[in-house]
Structure formats: structure tokens, C-alpha cells
Design a protein around this motif. Sequence first.
Motif, short mmCIF file in Angstrom:
data_model
loop_
_atom_site.label_atom_id
_atom_site.label_comp_id
_atom_site.label_asym_id
_atom_site.label_seq_id
_atom_site.Cartn_x
_atom_site.Cartn_y
_atom_site.Cartn_z
N PHE A 1 -45.83 2.77 40.45
CA PHE A 1 -46.31 4.08 40.89
C PHE A 1 -45.16 5.06 41.10
O PHE A 1 -45.33 6.05 41.79
CB PHE A 1 -47.12 3.93 42.18
N SER A 2 -44.00 4.77 40.54
CA SER A 2 -42.85 5.66 40.69
C SER A 2 -42.89 6.76 39.63
O SER A 2 -41.92 6.96 38.90
CB SER A 2 -41.55 4.87 40.60
N TYR A 3 -43.99 7.44 39.52
CA TYR A 3 -44.11 8.53 38.54
C TYR A 3 -43.38 9.76 39.06
O TYR A 3 -43.50 10.13 40.24
CB TYR A 3 -45.59 8.86 38.29
N GLN A 4 -42.64 10.36 38.18
CA GLN A 4 -41.89 11.56 38.51
C GLN A 4 -42.32 12.69 37.57
O GLN A 4 -42.76 12.44 36.44
CB GLN A 4 -40.38 11.32 38.38
N PHE A 5 -42.15 13.92 38.05
CA PHE A 5 -42.47 15.07 37.21
C PHE A 5 -41.61 15.02 35.94
O PHE A 5 -40.38 14.89 36.01
CB PHE A 5 -42.21 16.36 37.97
N SER A 6 -42.26 15.12 34.80
CA SER A 6 -41.57 14.98 33.52
C SER A 6 -41.48 16.29 32.76
O SER A 6 -40.40 16.68 32.32
CB SER A 6 -42.27 13.93 32.66
N ASN A 7 -42.60 16.98 32.59
CA ASN A 7 -42.59 18.20 31.78
C ASN A 7 -43.80 19.05 32.13
O ASN A 7 -44.78 18.56 32.71
CB ASN A 7 -42.60 17.84 30.29
N LEU A 8 -43.71 20.31 31.78
CA LEU A 8 -44.80 21.25 31.98
C LEU A 8 -45.20 21.79 30.62
O LEU A 8 -44.41 22.47 29.95
CB LEU A 8 -44.39 22.38 32.90
N LEU A 9 -46.41 21.48 30.19
CA LEU A 9 -46.94 21.93 28.91
C LEU A 9 -48.03 22.95 29.17
O LEU A 9 -48.53 23.10 30.28
CB LEU A 9 -47.49 20.76 28.10
N GLY A 10 -48.41 23.64 28.13
CA GLY A 10 -49.54 24.55 28.25
C GLY A 10 -49.19 25.90 28.82
O GLY A 10 -50.02 26.81 28.80
N THR A 11 -47.99 26.07 29.35
CA THR A 11 -47.54 27.35 29.88
C THR A 11 -46.10 27.54 29.43
O THR A 11 -45.24 26.70 29.73
CB THR A 11 -47.62 27.39 31.40
N VAL A 12 -45.82 28.62 28.73
CA VAL A 12 -44.48 28.84 28.18
C VAL A 12 -43.78 30.03 28.82
O VAL A 12 -42.54 30.11 28.77
CB VAL A 12 -44.53 29.03 26.65
N TYR A 13 -44.53 30.94 29.43
CA TYR A 13 -43.91 32.11 30.06
C TYR A 13 -44.91 32.72 31.01
O TYR A 13 -46.09 32.88 30.69
CB TYR A 13 -43.49 33.13 28.99
N LYS A 14 -44.44 33.05 32.22
CA LYS A 14 -45.29 33.73 33.20
C LYS A 14 -44.80 35.16 33.42
O LYS A 14 -45.49 36.11 33.07
CB LYS A 14 -45.27 32.95 34.52
N LYS A 15 -43.62 35.29 33.99
CA LYS A 15 -42.99 36.60 34.18
C LYS A 15 -41.54 36.37 34.54
O LYS A 15 -41.14 35.26 34.92
CB LYS A 15 -43.70 37.41 35.27
N GLY A 16 -40.74 37.41 34.40
CA GLY A 16 -39.33 37.28 34.70
C GLY A 16 -38.45 37.49 33.48
O GLY A 16 -38.92 37.95 32.42
N ASP A 17 -37.18 37.16 33.62
CA ASP A 17 -36.18 37.41 32.58
C ASP A 17 -36.06 36.22 31.65
O ASP A 17 -35.98 35.07 32.10
CB ASP A 17 -34.82 37.70 33.21
N LEU A 18 -36.02 36.51 30.35
CA LEU A 18 -35.73 35.50 29.33
C LEU A 18 -34.23 35.47 29.06
O LEU A 18 -33.56 36.51 29.09
CB LEU A 18 -36.48 35.80 28.03
N GLN B 1 -38.03 4.88 32.88
CA GLN B 1 -37.74 3.49 32.56
C GLN B 1 -36.27 3.13 32.78
O GLN B 1 -35.93 1.99 33.04
CB GLN B 1 -38.11 3.22 31.08
N GLY B 2 -35.40 4.11 32.61
CA GLY B 2 -33.98 3.80 32.68
C GLY B 2 -33.47 3.57 34.09
O GLY B 2 -32.48 2.87 34.30
N MET B 3 -34.11 4.17 35.10
CA MET B 3 -33.60 4.10 36.47
C MET B 3 -34.27 3.01 37.29
O MET B 3 -34.01 2.87 38.48
CB MET B 3 -33.80 5.45 37.16
N MET B 4 -35.12 2.20 36.69
CA MET B 4 -35.89 1.22 37.45
C MET B 4 -35.33 -0.18 37.22
O MET B 4 -35.18 -0.62 36.08
CB MET B 4 -37.35 1.27 37.02
#
Length: 911
Positions: A3-20, A742-745
Motif C-alpha cells: 500500500f506504499s502508493y505514491q503520487f506518480s503523474n497527473l494526466l488529463g490536465t496540461v495547463y490551468k493558468k500561469g506562466d509557461l 519498485q526501486g525504493m522498496m
Amino acid sequence: MKFSYQFSNLLGTVYKKGDLLFSPDGNSVISPVGNKISIFDLKNNKSATLPVESRFNYTALDLSPNGRFLLAIDDAGKAFYISMVTQTILHTYHFKRKVSRVKFSPDGKYFAICKESLVFVYKAPGYSVGELNPFELVKCMRGAYDDTSCIDWSSDSKVIAIGSKDMITRIYGINRFANFGIQSLGSHRDAIIACFFEENSLDITTIGRNGHLTVWECNIELADLKLWVPEEVVQTEDDDEKPDDVDDSRAESTEDQEKADKRREKEISMEEEEVATILSYKRASRHYLKELIKDNPKATLISAAYHKSTHMLVTGFSNGAFFLHEMPDVNLIHSLSISEQNINSLAINNTGDWIALGCSKLGQLVVWEWQSETYVMKQQGHYNNMYCLDYSPDGQFIVTGGGDGKVKIWNTLTGFCVVTFNEHTSAVTGVQFSKNRKSVISASLDGTVRLFDMIRYRNYRTYTSPRPAQFSCVAMDNTAEFAAAGGQDTFEIYLWSMRNHRLLEVLCGHEGPVVSISFSPSVSGTTLASVSWDKTIKIWNTIESGSDHETIEMQSSVVCVAYRPDGEQLAVATLDGQISFFETKFANQTGYIDGKKDLGAGRSDTDLITAKQNLKGKSFTSLCYTADGECILAGGQSKNVCIYHVGEALLMTKFEITQNRSLDGVDDFISRRNMSEYGNLALVEKREEGDVSIKLPGVKKGDMAARSFKPEVRVYGIHFSPTGTAWAAASTEGLIVYSLDQGMMFDPFFLDESITPDSVKKTVKSKEWSKALMMAIKLNEKPLLQEVLESVPHQDIELTARTMPVMYAERVLQFVGLALESTRHIEYYLLWVEHLLTSHGQHLRQTSAESMPLLLTLEKSVNRRHDDLSKLCDFNKYTLEYVLRQAKMRQAKLEAQQATDDDEEVMCVDD
């Protein structure tokens, strides 16, 4: 189960607001995605999200010139100094107010921030500049009558230009110069959007929001700037080494006279220099860029970017159009319109070939190569919320459906959207992959169920009901022969044959909207389970008995149903926050979980009740079993996702998917700053009419008619990866993926004291391959296991795999499946796969339920390498055909030339 799941990636959203931003090498784009930051690698076609999360959305970003440090500032004015090497936060600083712009100096020693009408310059910490004290204030620049909006540095980092909403651009010096003062450049009639220095020059270009562009010329060069020297006596070395025998009074008088002479000479020389080289600006030219937009005169200029080495200016407007001009003559090079919405941010890479454009309203990120007029990258998330998702059988792809009527396929390895289907005209409520990964089925509120081909990427079949109905859910059986969809307004279930594409049956019996259906995952099962708001669960044998069904009464409305992977257990979620479990053979209840308190309360800014009372209306709306069927994943109307152990009815772990306070319902309490003696200030909307923004009961999206509203945090759908190494959640922020590292376990397997890395290596040297491999598996260290596995000669692989016990063979197969994703020794590892499956395939078939995640991981790796190699082989094939064709043409040309030469020789001999 780990159950050591960690945040990996965010898909489905590429830009909200702010500077590129572009990376210094120009191959990656850095984009703010809500309270997270994503990096899109355009060269390797991959995306990654930094493991850095703020409490509010990021708006102002800038990268140091060497690309090692990223300065990101959120809506609340909190700054994060991030190392791009280690991807960790080095320092945080709170500016207490909103920061509109941040900009590093070209030499990397300073950075400037715009806060209200002030601009602050700080020293940039880092080993490259020799400054380790973080955020040391150097200078504060005042003078603007309104908020500052843009910053630019001169090439030598000595002069800074500041644009403001008061329509004036001011020029400041970081140090004090003798021939330089604060310069104010006007001539604009609207707020300043951008200002840019020319390379190695003090000439500047200013751009207003109404499209006015002004070019200013400076009368001096950068090298002509003279530092101001204070009028104080500078002691020389001779003063300290004065002989003892010299009279002090005489020495002082002579010394004073010399100092007065030097001061007089210095004043005279400085007056001459000031008269000759005092800094001033004159307006060289003025242009009106808005004239290029004739069809939309109300469009305004939103953003701009300038590439100093190529003198190329890019401007973006509110109607989605952007223009490229060559400076300082302002010659139009290129124009394009990518949408009908604001272009909120622009960026140019280091070579000036690629332009990044971000549209916040559409959530769109585009990288455009203007010379070839092609898209380097074009990504866009769902315009509205993402309502449903499903993994492909091998875990390589995720299909999502949103409120914008689009069905998108996302690659879990690269993070990019592969294809978008936009045939639906209303919100998509259900999606599912077929077991052979060749097709995707989707249901929508537009009254259609559509099948999409994953090979040709097209909509090849559309199903409809006899009378118009809004479909709220969809399901496909294991053999991909039958498809079913539940009606939201007709309370019926429609069953189609996917072979002859005909409607087989209309299943009636529910007295409320059918909100979720699921086919049994057993191999030969066509059993269908459906749940409805009428507080019933109905189990249908769709082929044998038709409309005959078994009904299970519940105490509350049922909102979700899910089968265990072996098909022997059924889980349902009800509106009272409970998860109930039933065994499918006799429909007896085997247990339940009360998860209401685990959901988390969360109170919206406009809620009139407390978080404790608000919790009574929370429930789970999505369920999914883990790959082994021992645990269940649950998410719903909150920011929490829970994993429960089914047999023990215990909460194993809980994940908080976001801490973004820019969303509604994240906090349990309302800030006391919003509470006054008259009540909650959030209930009063800031508009002239004074309307109150109280949301209606059951509204999910918020009041779209309000001037400003905060979307409420929700988990609309969750799904576990078939490989068991990851799970994904469709939430308000996008598609969030959690995976095992997998690498840190360190996970030893039957480990004893005699097994050490040295003993394993000694066994390898003695060529006892099977023993060494089992010892490495017991120690379970990835580098050591890889070393032992690759030391086995290819001719001994078959014997080693055959003599290995089954439990160790499964571990080796699991490691080989993960190693195939990145290794170069593809044939060598495929030999291991072949011999392991040949020797132990019968056992894996008998224990298919336990070994299914292992086989799916292996299938995912093999499919990925096959896709990569097939593209490379096709390219090489066509290249070789071209080379051979060129060789044949050259040979034919040489033969024709030789024949001509022979004919000429014969003619000469005859003569």
C-alpha cells in the motif's frame, strides 16, 4: 498487497493558468497545472509532474538561466524555490500578497517580483552565484501608481524595466549610475502588457493591452553607464605609511590641498560627462497591432514574448490569434488562430523555432513550430469535469469520458493523450475497454452508445434505444459479445449483441434511474448486476432467463456496483456511506464497511451548515477491487480515497488526492477572515447587483453564471490497474495516477542469515545459476537480481528455468516483466519469458486468479516493446527500400552511360 502508493503523474490536465517556460535546452515545456507543475519532454515524448504541491494554484513561474532552480509563486503569494535536479523544495517564502510576475536576471544573480505597485529585487541563492542566504532583499522600486504587470532585464543585468497598469514603463538601475536616473516612458493609452530590452542594448519595446506597440531608442550604450562614486575621501596606501619625521601640521595642509584639487578635477570631469552622455529615450516608431484583427475589433492583447537573438516578437490576443513580427521594423512573419479563447501565456525556446501557447479556459497547451507550420505538441484536457475512466487490460492505456462529450485515450507511460473521440454531443457517463484492447465502448446523455476502434481510431458503430433515453452507465461482457447500458430517465437496461449489432432485450424492473451496471468477470458468465436509486440490486441472467432477475433490497439508494476479479463477490455502495458485500452464488450478504467517517467532511465557502452536518450527506460513488481481490478502492464526494481490506473490514490506508485551497470543500472550517458580524462574506458575490451565490441542492459544477466560482473537489471515478502496480482517480483536478515505487522498496523473500550479496556473487562465479538466482530472489535487491539474471548464458536459460521451483519462477517472471520496459537486451529477456512460461505455464493456468496481475504486467511490457520496435522496423524497411531503389537507378544510369561510351568508341574506330 503493498500500500506504499505514491503520487506518480497527473494526466488529463496540461495547463490551468500561469506562466509557461522552456528549459534552457529548449526541449521541454514547464507548465503550471493547478497547484502542481508538469514538465513535457518534447524530445522523448514524455510528461512528468513534479512531486511538489502548493495549497493554491501556481500563477508566476520562472527558471534560472542555468535551468537548475525553479521559482514558483501561487495565488496566495507563497514562493517555492525548487531544485530541478533533485525535484525538491529548497526554501519557501511568503510575500503576503499576490505576485503577478517573477523574472530571473540573465546572469542568475538576482530575481525580481511584481507585488501590487512595488517591485522587489532579491539575491538568487545557489552555488553558481556564490550566495546561499535565501531571499535576501537588494532593492525595492517604487513609483508606480497602479499594479505592476511586467518585468524585463537588460543583457548585463544592471538595468530593469517595469511596466504597470498606469500605462507607464519605468527604467531603473540595480546600482546607482552617475549618468542615469529613473526614466518614465509613456505614450500608451492602456495597461502595459509586456516590455522587452534589445540584446546588448538599452533600446526597449513596450506593448499595451489595446495593441499599441512603441519602439524606444536610447542615446547611450550599456558600456557607457558610469557607476556613481560618492564624494568621500579615499585614503591611499601612502597615507597609512607616513614617515615619523614629517611634521604633522605641514603634512595635513599639503594633504588637504591635494585632496581639494583632486575633488575639483573629478567634479569638472563628471559635469562634462553628464552633459555629454546623460541617458535619455526617444520614441522611434509606433505601431498598432490590433489592425491585423479586422473581424473582431473588441479583441485585446493578452500576452507577449520576445526572442532577443532573432528579434522575433510573438503576441497573443483574446480571440485565440497570435502573430509573429520581426523587430524593430515590426514586419509580419506569420499569423495563426488556434482557438476562440484567450491566449494567456506565451514562451519561445532558446533557438526561436518553437512557440508554446497556453489557453486557460480550454485547458489547452500547444507547441507550434512556425517555420514548418506544424504542431510539435497539441494537448488538451477535458473542458468540463472528467466523469469516468477505465484501464486497458494490459494497463498501458486509460480511457476517460468527460462532461464536454469527449472520449480520450491516455498513454500511462508517456502521459500524453493518444486520440480524442468527439462524436458524442453531451456528457459521457461511462466508458470501458474490451478485453482484447481492440475497442472502447462509451455511453452518453445524448442517448447513444458508441463503439470506437482502437486500431483505426474511428467510431465504427452506434447503438440507440427504441425510444429516446439518457444513458447513465455502460458495461461490456468478458467475451466482448454483449453490451448493456442503463437508462437515467426510462429506468430500463438495454442489451445489444456486438456481433450482429442488434438490440436483444430491454430489461425492465427498476423503479428509479439505473446508475451503475456490471457484467460478471467470470469466463463464461453473462450475469449482469444493476443498481438503482430505488434501493434495489438486481442480478440478471441476460442470456438464459431474459428479464427474469433476482432482487436484493437495501436500506438506502444504491449508487455503485463492482464485481471481484474472480466474479464470486459483489460490492455495492449506498448513499448512507456504507459498502456492502454479497456472494454471487446465493446472493447472501457477507459483510459491510461503514466508511462515512473516512470520507472526510469538507465545508464549502458558501455552506450554511457545519462540516459535521455536511458529512451526513457524503457517500462513496465509485468502487473498484484490487488486482488480487483482497482489498477494495473507494472514492466519492470528498478529497479522500480509501483502501479497505474486504475480509477484515478494515481501513488499510487513505489518500488525500489534493491540498489545493483554490478548490471548494477542501477545508473543514471556514476561515475567520471571511466571517463578519453579519455572517459569511463568501455568500455575498462581488458584483453590482449584489446577488447571493448560494448553490442549488445537487449541483455538481457550481453556479456557472457567477462572476467567479470555485469548483468543488470530488472523486468521480477510480480504477485499479490490472497489473496491480498503480491506480488512477478521475477528480476535479484531472486524472491523478498513484503507483508503487519498485526501486525504493526492500521486500525480502524467505531471507536467512547465510544469504548476502557476497555469497550470491560467489555462487555466480561457481556457475551454479539456479542456486544463485534463488538466493538473489530471497534477498530481492533489484541491481543484484539483474546482475545474476544477466550472467546466465543463453544456452543455460532453458535448464535453469526448468529446474527452478514454481514460487521462484513467478518472482523471476515478475522481475523480467518490469525489466523488459527499459532493458536493451530484449531477445535475452524474451528467452527467459519463453522458457519460464513453457516450464511453469500449467501451474500459472491453474492459479490464474493470483497470477493474472503478473501476466498482465508481462503483456504490457511486451506490447510496449513491440510497438516501439515495429515503428523502428517499418522506418528501417522503407529506408532500405529507398536506398535499394536509388542504387538500382544509379546502376541503370551507369549502364546506360557505359553503353553510350561504347557506342562512341565504336564510331571512332569506324571513322
